[in-house]
Design a protein around this motif. Structure first.
Motif, short mmCIF file in Angstrom:
data_model
loop_
_atom_site.label_atom_id
_atom_site.label_comp_id
_atom_site.label_asym_id
_atom_site.label_seq_id
_atom_site.Cartn_x
_atom_site.Cartn_y
_atom_site.Cartn_z
N GLN A 8 -6.20 -4.04 -17.92
CA GLN A 8 -6.89 -3.73 -16.84
C GLN A 8 -6.28 -2.42 -16.73
N PRO A 9 -6.89 -1.34 -16.66
CA PRO A 9 -7.24 -0.29 -15.93
C PRO A 9 -6.23 -0.36 -14.85
N THR A 10 -5.31 0.60 -14.43
CA THR A 10 -4.70 0.99 -12.92
C THR A 10 -5.62 2.46 -12.84
N ARG A 11 -6.37 1.65 -11.67
CA ARG A 11 -7.28 3.08 -11.01
C ARG A 11 -6.67 4.13 -10.25
N ALA A 54 -13.32 0.39 -0.93
CA ALA A 54 -12.80 0.19 -2.58
C ALA A 54 -12.15 -0.04 -3.08
N GLY A 55 -11.37 -0.93 -2.93
CA GLY A 55 -11.13 -2.13 -2.87
C GLY A 55 -9.28 -1.72 -3.29
N ILE A 56 -8.47 -0.53 -2.27
CA ILE A 56 -7.13 -0.47 -2.53
C ILE A 56 -6.38 -1.28 -1.74
N THR A 57 -5.48 -1.05 -3.05
CA THR A 57 -3.61 -2.26 -2.89
C THR A 57 -2.77 -0.93 -2.81
N ALA A 58 -2.25 0.34 -1.96
CA ALA A 58 -1.41 0.71 -2.54
C ALA A 58 -1.92 2.42 -2.11
N LEU A 59 -1.18 3.03 -1.00
CA LEU A 59 -1.15 3.87 -0.48
C LEU A 59 0.34 4.84 -1.15
N TYR A 60 -0.13 6.23 -1.21
CA TYR A 60 0.98 7.36 -1.09
C TYR A 60 0.58 8.39 -0.33
N SER A 61 2.29 9.31 -0.01
CA SER A 61 1.18 10.47 0.14
C SER A 61 2.58 11.67 -0.80
N THR A 138 4.91 14.90 -13.03
CA THR A 138 4.38 13.72 -13.95
C THR A 138 5.14 12.41 -13.74
N GLY A 139 6.29 12.60 -13.75
CA GLY A 139 7.62 11.38 -14.05
C GLY A 139 7.16 10.36 -12.86
N LYS A 140 6.54 10.79 -11.48
CA LYS A 140 6.59 9.85 -10.85
C LYS A 140 4.96 9.36 -10.31
N LEU A 141 4.36 10.36 -11.24
CA LEU A 141 3.28 9.54 -11.63
C LEU A 141 3.16 8.26 -12.62
N VAL A 142 3.92 8.55 -13.19
CA VAL A 142 3.82 7.63 -14.61
C VAL A 142 4.83 6.03 -13.78
N GLU A 143 5.38 6.90 -12.87
CA GLU A 143 6.15 5.32 -12.43
C GLU A 143 5.31 4.69 -11.48
N VAL A 144 4.75 5.15 -10.58
CA VAL A 144 3.07 4.69 -9.40
C VAL A 144 2.44 3.79 -10.68
N ALA A 145 2.23 4.62 -11.46
CA ALA A 145 0.87 3.55 -12.34
C ALA A 145 1.80 2.03 -12.53
N ALA A 146 3.50 2.59 -13.51
CA ALA A 146 3.87 1.46 -13.55
C ALA A 146 3.78 0.57 -12.76
N ALA A 147 4.08 0.41 -11.37
CA ALA A 147 4.42 -0.17 -10.65
C ALA A 147 2.80 -0.86 -9.73
N HIS A 148 1.58 -0.74 -10.62
CA HIS A 148 0.71 -1.30 -9.98
C HIS A 148 -0.59 -1.04 -11.26
N VAL A 149 0.08 -2.78 -11.82
CA VAL A 149 -1.11 -2.16 -13.54
C VAL A 149 -1.64 -3.23 -12.77
N GLN A 151 -4.53 -2.63 -10.78
CA GLN A 151 -4.52 -2.02 -9.33
C GLN A 151 -5.87 -0.78 -9.17
N ARG A 152 -5.89 -1.25 -7.54
CA ARG A 152 -6.51 0.73 -7.42
C ARG A 152 -5.33 1.15 -6.46
N VAL A 153 -5.27 2.60 -6.21
CA VAL A 153 -3.90 3.11 -5.49
C VAL A 153 -4.23 4.83 -5.12
N VAL A 154 -3.96 5.12 -4.19
CA VAL A 154 -4.55 6.26 -3.64
C VAL A 154 -3.30 7.43 -3.01
N ILE A 155 -3.15 8.50 -3.69
CA ILE A 155 -2.22 9.92 -3.22
C ILE A 155 -2.50 10.65 -3.41
#
Length: 218
Positions: A8-11, A54-61, A138-149, A151-155
């Motif tokens: 399932q895509p991580t969005r 939008a079904g967001i499950t995590a929020l980063y900033s 990009t290192g942090k983006l990949v890390e966030v995506a891996a933590a929320h496989v 799911q839908r996340v906002v940064i």
């Protein structure tokens, strides 16, 4: 516990912070901690309302004030508190910070030519090069995506960070001229599955009043 299938895509919805007075003045903020103006506050609220279903499950900033305030406004609509990511800060523009683009060009013509030409190793005299910024973002983006496989996340982040992410997802070089918009409080949806990334939508402003700024150079 229900496991989410890994196919399932991580969005991820990337939101540029709302407008600041320095955006309106075309003044280079970098990592100087500027707050939102009244337009920016309204934009942050509008983004939060838009994303509330939008079904967001995590929020980063980013931890800079203009991003953090935007994220807090969005989080109030989502029922989430933003987790702060220093890695998603704007680029360090060194001697350019606090100057308008015109002032930077007049005072540092050689440096500005390197900046405008997207020299990936130019660092504004103790600022940060595009290559250095690319690695941290990009290192942090990949890390966030891996933590929320799956799911839908906002940064919530910055224009320069969005420039990097767009190139990373599309596989475009750091030296290529920008061919996409980065409006204040715009919504930019990217997705990844099995290590493959793509853009779903970019620069959405349907939730905003007309006139969201993209004051960044190409």
């Amino acid at each position: 516990m229900v496991e989410i299938p890994t196919n399932q895509p991580t969005r991820i919805c990337l939101v540029r912070h709302g407008e600041t007075e320095w955006n309106a003045e075309r003044r280079i903020q970098g990592q100087i901690d500027i707050g939102l103006n009244q337009t920016g506050l309204r934009q942050a609220e509008a983004a939060g309302r838009w994303l509330s279903s939008a079904g967001i499950t995590a929020l980063y900033s980013s931890d800079l004030k203009r991003a953090r305030t935007t994220a807090e406004a969005i989080g109030a609509h989502l029922g989430l508190v933003p987790a702060l990511l220093p890695e998603m800060r704007e680029r360090r523009y060194g001697v350019f910070e606090g100057l308008t683009y015109a002032e930077a060009q007049a005072r540092f013509p050689d440096g500005y030519a390197a900046f405008e030409g997207r020299n990936a190793d130019y660092n504004f005299e103790n600022g940060e090069s595009l290559r250095e910024m690319y690695a941290r973002v990009t290192g942090k983006l990949v890390e966030v995506a891996a933590a929320h496989v799956g799911q839908r996340v906002v940064i919530v982040l910055h224009g320069g960070v969005l420039d990097i992410v767009n190139r990373f997802v599309r596989g475009r070089g750091l030296d290529a001229q920008r061919d996409f918009l980065i409006p204040n409080a715009g919504l930019n949806w990217i997705a990844t599955v099995d290590g493959r990334w793509h853009i779903e939508t970019w620069g959405e402003t349907g939730h905003l009043e007309a006139g969201a700024l993209d004051e960044l150079p190409s």
